[in-house]
Motif scaffolding. Sequence first.
Motif, PDB file in Angstrom:
ATOM      1  N   MET A   4      -9.421   2.748  -7.126  1.00  8.72           N
ATOM      2  CA  MET A   4      -8.633   3.787  -7.251  1.00  8.72           C
ATOM      3  C   MET A   4      -9.344   5.139  -6.615  1.00  8.72           C
ATOM      4  N   HIS A   5     -10.783   4.693  -6.379  1.00  7.01           N
ATOM      5  CA  HIS A   5     -11.144   6.016  -5.562  1.00  7.01           C
ATOM      6  C   HIS A   5     -11.599   5.665  -4.196  1.00  7.01           C
ATOM      7  N   ALA A   6     -11.278   4.881  -3.854  1.00  9.31           N
ATOM      8  CA  ALA A   6     -11.191   4.343  -2.265  1.00  9.31           C
ATOM      9  C   ALA A   6     -11.207   5.186  -1.208  1.00  9.31           C
ATOM     10  N   THR A   7     -11.616   5.881  -0.519  1.00  7.05           N
ATOM     11  CA  THR A   7     -10.242   6.393   0.498  1.00  7.05           C
ATOM     12  C   THR A   7     -11.010   5.882   1.521  1.00  7.05           C
ATOM     13  N   PRO A  87       2.831  -0.983  -9.025  1.00 11.43           N
ATOM     14  CA  PRO A  87       1.519  -1.889  -9.673  1.00 11.43           C
ATOM     15  C   PRO A  87       0.440  -1.639  -8.623  1.00 11.43           C
ATOM     16  N   VAL A  88       0.520  -2.456  -7.535  1.00 12.48           N
ATOM     17  CA  VAL A  88      -0.163  -2.263  -6.149  1.00 12.48           C
ATOM     18  C   VAL A  88      -0.452  -1.004  -5.654  1.00 12.48           C
ATOM     19  N   SER A  89       0.216   0.044  -6.077  1.00 11.05           N
ATOM     20  CA  SER A  89       0.132   1.386  -5.128  1.00 11.05           C
ATOM     21  C   SER A  89      -0.460   2.291  -5.957  1.00 11.05           C
ATOM     22  N   ARG A  90      -1.868   2.783  -5.204  1.00 12.27           N
ATOM     23  CA  ARG A  90      -1.964   3.743  -5.594  1.00 12.27           C
ATOM     24  C   ARG A  90      -2.665   5.086  -5.134  1.00 12.27           C
ATOM     25  N   LYS A  91      -1.515   5.425  -3.580  1.00 12.59           N
ATOM     26  CA  LYS A  91      -2.114   6.791  -3.200  1.00 12.59           C
ATOM     27  C   LYS A  91      -0.983   7.868  -3.868  1.00 12.59           C
ATOM     28  N   ASP A  92      -0.366   7.944  -4.640  1.00 14.47           N
ATOM     29  CA  ASP A  92       0.091   8.946  -5.362  1.00 14.47           C
ATOM     30  C   ASP A  92      -0.436   9.363  -6.672  1.00 14.47           C
ATOM     31  N   ARG A  93      -1.321   8.082  -7.467  1.00 18.42           N
ATOM     32  CA  ARG A  93      -2.355   8.378  -8.309  1.00 18.42           C
ATOM     33  C   ARG A  93      -3.796   8.774  -7.679  1.00 18.42           C
ATOM     34  N   LEU A  94      -4.066   8.669  -6.881  1.00 17.48           N
ATOM     35  CA  LEU A  94      -5.229   9.110  -6.211  1.00 17.48           C
ATOM     36  C   LEU A  94      -4.934  10.692  -5.890  1.00 17.48           C
ATOM     37  N   LEU A  95      -4.486  11.366  -5.155  1.00 19.94           N
ATOM     38  CA  LEU A  95      -3.710  12.430  -5.102  1.00 19.94           C
ATOM     39  C   LEU A  95      -3.145  13.291  -6.156  1.00 19.94           C
ATOM     40  N   LEU A  96      -3.187  12.392  -7.491  1.00 18.78           N
ATOM     41  CA  LEU A  96      -2.982  13.810  -8.595  1.00 18.78           C
ATOM     42  C   LEU A  96      -5.129  14.123  -9.614  1.00 18.78           C
ATOM     43  N   THR A  97      -5.291  12.576  -8.962  1.00 13.89           N
ATOM     44  CA  THR A  97      -6.177  12.088  -9.555  1.00 13.89           C
ATOM     45  C   THR A  97      -7.548  13.541  -8.437  1.00 13.89           C
ATOM     46  N   LEU A  98      -7.289  12.914  -7.683  1.00  8.33           N
ATOM     47  CA  LEU A  98      -8.504  14.124  -6.791  1.00  8.33           C
ATOM     48  C   LEU A  98      -8.094  15.021  -6.021  1.00  8.33           C
ATOM     49  N   ALA A  99      -6.746  15.607  -5.546  1.00  7.05           N
ATOM     50  CA  ALA A  99      -6.477  16.495  -4.776  1.00  7.05           C
ATOM     51  C   ALA A  99      -4.937  17.428  -5.563  1.00  7.05           C
ATOM     52  N   LEU A 226      -1.294   5.224   3.188  1.00  5.93           N
ATOM     53  CA  LEU A 226      -1.099   3.750   2.557  1.00  5.93           C
ATOM     54  C   LEU A 226      -2.330   2.850   2.140  1.00  5.93           C
ATOM     55  N   THR A 227      -1.366   2.522   1.421  1.00  2.00           N
ATOM     56  CA  THR A 227      -2.452   1.488   0.408  1.00  2.00           C
ATOM     57  C   THR A 227      -2.488  -0.148   0.712  1.00  2.00           C
ATOM     58  N   ILE A 228      -3.990  -0.252   0.977  1.00  2.00           N
ATOM     59  CA  ILE A 228      -4.390  -1.899   1.332  1.00  2.00           C
ATOM     60  C   ILE A 228      -4.863  -2.471   0.315  1.00  2.00           C
ATOM     61  N   GLY A 229      -4.491  -3.274   0.094  1.00  2.00           N
ATOM     62  CA  GLY A 229      -5.225  -4.597  -1.177  1.00  2.00           C
ATOM     63  C   GLY A 229      -4.994  -6.207  -0.757  1.00  2.00           C
ATOM     64  N   GLY A 230      -5.081  -6.902  -1.818  1.00  2.00           N
ATOM     65  CA  GLY A 230      -5.383  -7.907  -1.259  1.00  2.00           C
ATOM     66  C   GLY A 230      -6.545  -8.941  -0.978  1.00  2.00           C
ATOM     67  N   ALA A 231      -6.034 -10.094   0.154  1.00  2.00           N
ATOM     68  CA  ALA A 231      -6.887 -10.440   0.473  1.00  2.00           C
ATOM     69  C   ALA A 231      -8.021 -10.090   1.614  1.00  2.00           C
ATOM     70  N   VAL A 232      -8.382  -7.980   2.107  1.00  2.00           N
ATOM     71  CA  VAL A 232      -8.902  -8.029   2.239  1.00  2.00           C
ATOM     72  C   VAL A 232     -11.215  -6.699   1.826  1.00  2.00           C
ATOM     73  N   VAL A 237      -6.949   3.298  -0.610  1.00  2.00           N
ATOM     74  CA  VAL A 237      -6.280   4.280   0.168  1.00  2.00           C
ATOM     75  C   VAL A 237      -6.307   4.674   2.011  1.00  2.00           C
ATOM     76  N   ILE A 238      -5.433   4.633   2.428  1.00  2.00           N
ATOM     77  CA  ILE A 238      -5.789   4.792   3.647  1.00  2.00           C
ATOM     78  C   ILE A 238      -4.978   6.167   4.599  1.00  2.00           C
ATOM     79  N   GLU A 239      -5.699   7.051   4.973  1.00  2.00           N
ATOM     80  CA  GLU A 239      -4.520   8.426   5.915  1.00  2.00           C
ATOM     81  C   GLU A 239      -5.015   7.538   7.075  1.00  2.00           C
ATOM     82  N   THR A 240      -3.655   7.477   8.155  1.00  2.00           N
ATOM     83  CA  THR A 240      -3.257   7.853   8.555  1.00  2.00           C
ATOM     84  C   THR A 240      -2.453   8.152  10.025  1.00  2.00           C
TER      85      THR A 240
END
Length: 399
Positions: A4-7, A87-99, A226-232, A237-240
């Motif tokens: 969740m908090h990986a930015t 289910p694989v998106s995290r960006k909005d939850r991350l903003l609400l939680t951290l910012a 961007l939320t990136i996951g899977g085989a990485v 969440v990455i800001e680009t």
Amino acid sequence: MITMHATSVIGEARVLAGLDQGRLDRQRHTWTHGDAPQLTRADYTKLSEAVGLRGRGGAAFPVALKLADLPAKRIEAVVVNGSESEPVSRKDRLLLTLAPHLVLDGATGLARALGAPHLLIAVHDATAAMSLREALMERNDGLAIEVRDTPARFVAGEARAVLSALEGGPAVPPGRRVLPTRKGYHRRPTFLSNVETFAQLAVLARLGAKGFSSTGLISEPGTQLLTIGGAVQRPGVIETPTGVPLDTVLQFAGAEPGPVLLGGYHGRWLARTDGLTLQRPEVSAGIILALGTDTCPLGEVHRVTQWLSSQSAGQCGPCVFGLASLVDDFDRLVKGDPSGWHDAHRHLGLIPGRGACAHPDGSARFLASALEVFAADVQRHFAGGCGRPVHGVLEVPGE
């Protein structure tokens, strides 16, 4: 599983500024971003039009057009859609939680500019809701602000489903397709958008059009989450900048070679990623999933198909019967039965444009692209199987 908090940031941190030190309370938020300016409705419209700002949910609708579609007076509410049901998106939850204060700056600023008496924030994640309520205790916005809990179901995040839930009804999209700007909360004009959109509005209000446009595409400048996951190796969440090459993001995250899913479970599969830049609406909900080469692609898709079928609102045939049929089709296909392939193509041709909401169409897009990209794997299964187990690279809730 995405942490969740990986930015992380490629280029300049704007929306994610300061989050490397954890959650921003009111004081740290102000130190990081400065005070929020008070803008008029005309200011927001002019700024949004100048930078071509689009909503950061799946529809990518131009914000300036949404503002222009609202009547001059008697706007009922501003609604922040924090029901991040993909289910694989995290960006909005991350903003609400951290910012949370950045999101609230954008939402309260726009509510004042529109003269809306209600500001409603729909959230299904308990941690995000708690963070928001804590943030509101640190503020004195002089507005009627409510944080409302919503169900954690896929279709519950659709705009009309959110409005129904806020009014005390079921969190499913109604059959009628009426824009919230015309008939939204309590059937009155409403501005509704997702969490990142309001955070971007807060950044735009501070930087102005020129400062906001100093990075990203000329046609739609700024940054994107961007939320990136899977085989990485580095999920999160990455800001680009907008328009960054997809390969740059994949390399930055340490993605394994192989197919990539762009846009989540209503998105599409890509066999090749070279030459593709990430811009809306192509990037859709801002989700990138690398599949790798060690898992069975068709088995992974079948797992997601079962979940998509379970998320049906139960309102129309394409969703209730069409998705259930596709579960059976892909089950037979995985087992090497050619009839599953033929029936899947037939059913996928019957679904688009006939559903009561976007769920059948989005699911069909995901599955149709899978049949195209994984055509060689289909032939392997017809010949006895691909020889790879299903590792569960694609996240499915409840598993």
